[in-house]
Design an enzyme around this catalytic site. Structure first.
Site, short mmCIF file in Angstrom:
data_model
loop_
_atom_site.label_atom_id
_atom_site.label_comp_id
_atom_site.label_asym_id
_atom_site.label_seq_id
_atom_site.Cartn_x
_atom_site.Cartn_y
_atom_site.Cartn_z
N THR A 21 0.84 -1.21 0.00
CA THR A 21 0.00 0.00 0.00
C THR A 21 0.87 1.26 0.00
OG1 THR A 21 -0.24 -0.24 2.39
CG2 THR A 21 -2.11 -0.90 1.06
N PHE A 71 -6.64 -5.03 -1.11
CA PHE A 71 -7.87 -5.73 -1.47
C PHE A 71 -8.93 -5.69 -0.38
CE2 PHE A 71 -5.89 -7.26 -4.89
CZ PHE A 71 -6.16 -8.54 -5.32
N ARG A 72 -8.48 -5.94 0.83
CA ARG A 72 -9.46 -6.26 1.88
C ARG A 72 -9.68 -5.15 2.89
NH1 ARG A 72 -6.30 -10.30 0.39
NH2 ARG A 72 -7.33 -12.09 -0.52
N ASP A 88 2.49 -8.41 -6.80
CA ASP A 88 2.97 -7.30 -7.61
C ASP A 88 4.44 -7.38 -8.02
OD1 ASP A 88 4.31 -6.53 -5.17
OD2 ASP A 88 2.43 -5.60 -4.53
N HIS A 117 0.59 -16.19 -3.53
CA HIS A 117 -0.60 -16.00 -4.37
C HIS A 117 -0.24 -15.71 -5.83
CE1 HIS A 117 -2.78 -14.97 -0.36
NE2 HIS A 117 -2.77 -16.25 -0.59
N SER A 145 -3.00 -8.63 8.22
CA SER A 145 -3.87 -8.83 9.38
C SER A 145 -3.96 -10.31 9.72
CB SER A 145 -5.25 -8.26 9.08
OG SER A 145 -5.71 -8.75 7.84
#
Ligand code: ZN
Length: 243
Positions: free
Chosen positions: A29, A36-37, A107, A122, A193
């Site tokens: 970020t 996303f969340r 990314d 992922h 998180s």
């Protein structure tokens, strides 16, 4: 920020030489990639379907054009650069102090910063393959394609090497991550998180000396950590000196 916490983090880093960093969206970020969340992230923005549906394997094959409309707009972010956290982690590896980065991000920014051993749980938006002949395509091919990205060799559908909902994580990547984490003397968990499974479960393999958590908000693992810093990951890493 509490300077005594930074001093302790520095002391731990100085002591250890098999550090593993386990990171999530919060690491990216600060490079301008939306989480996303998070509440303000793209999961709460308006689309005909929830993002969890669009980013699923079923949706990819059944509504491919709509998948790519979303994917091009929300998951391909142009011109992003590694931030100070990515750079410091690459420097720690170069200095022989860090053995691996395990990331939930897609990314490729750790590699762009110079990190060599990166487990991308992922997958990565930078890798794309033809579903028929497995020809490789880069991110620009996807970004610049119209409607469906089709293989120029066999006309097959090109799919991002990203783990979609309903798909399982790559077994080699999981094994590599487990191996790195279980051999680590220090585990730094940053910008996550710890709510996305199975990725979050991997931290249970850690049995080293220092467990450090750096996250803006509290997590359910805070109580298990030797050190918890509730701050932006870039701000924290910018104060670390690599010796
Ligand atoms: Zn092909």
């Amino acid at each position: 920020m509490e300077t005594d916490k930074i001093a302790r983090l520095q002391k731990y880093i100085d002591e250890c030489n098999k550090i593993v960093f386990f990171g999530g969206a919060g690491v990216s970020t600060e490079s301008g990639i939306p989480d996303f969340r998070s509440v303000d992230g793209l999961y709460h923005q308006k689309w005909a379907y929830p993002p969890e549906t669009i980013l699923s394997s079923t949706f990819f094959y059944n509504n491919t054009a709509e998948f790519y409309r979303f994917y091009r707009e929300k998951l391909i972010i142009k011109g992003v650069k590694p931030n100070i956290a990515h750079i410091k982690l690459a420097e720690l590896e170069q200095a022989g102090k860090l053995s691996a980065v395990v990331t939930q991000n897609i990314d490729g920014l750790h590699q762009l910063a110079g990190s060599k051993k990166v487990y991308e749980l992922h997958g990565s938006t930078l890798r794309n393959y033809c579903t028929k002949c497995h020809e490789f395509y880069d991110i620009d091919f996807i970004a610049e394609s119209k409607d469906l990205p089709l293989c120029s060799k066999c006309n097959g559908l090109v799919k991002p090497d990203v783990v979609l909902y309903e798909e399982s994580l790559d077994q080699n990547c999981i094994e590599g991550s487990i191996n790195a984490i279980s051999n680590a003397d220090m585990l730094i968990i940053g910008g996550t998180s710890l709510t996305v499974y199975p990725a979050a479960g991997l931290i249970n393999y850690f049995k080293g000396k220092y467990l450090v958590l750096i996250n803006r908000d509290p997590t359910h693992t805070d109580s298990k950590a030797d050190l918890v810093i509730h701050d932006k990951i870039g701000e924290v890493f910018s104060q670390i000196v690599i010796k």
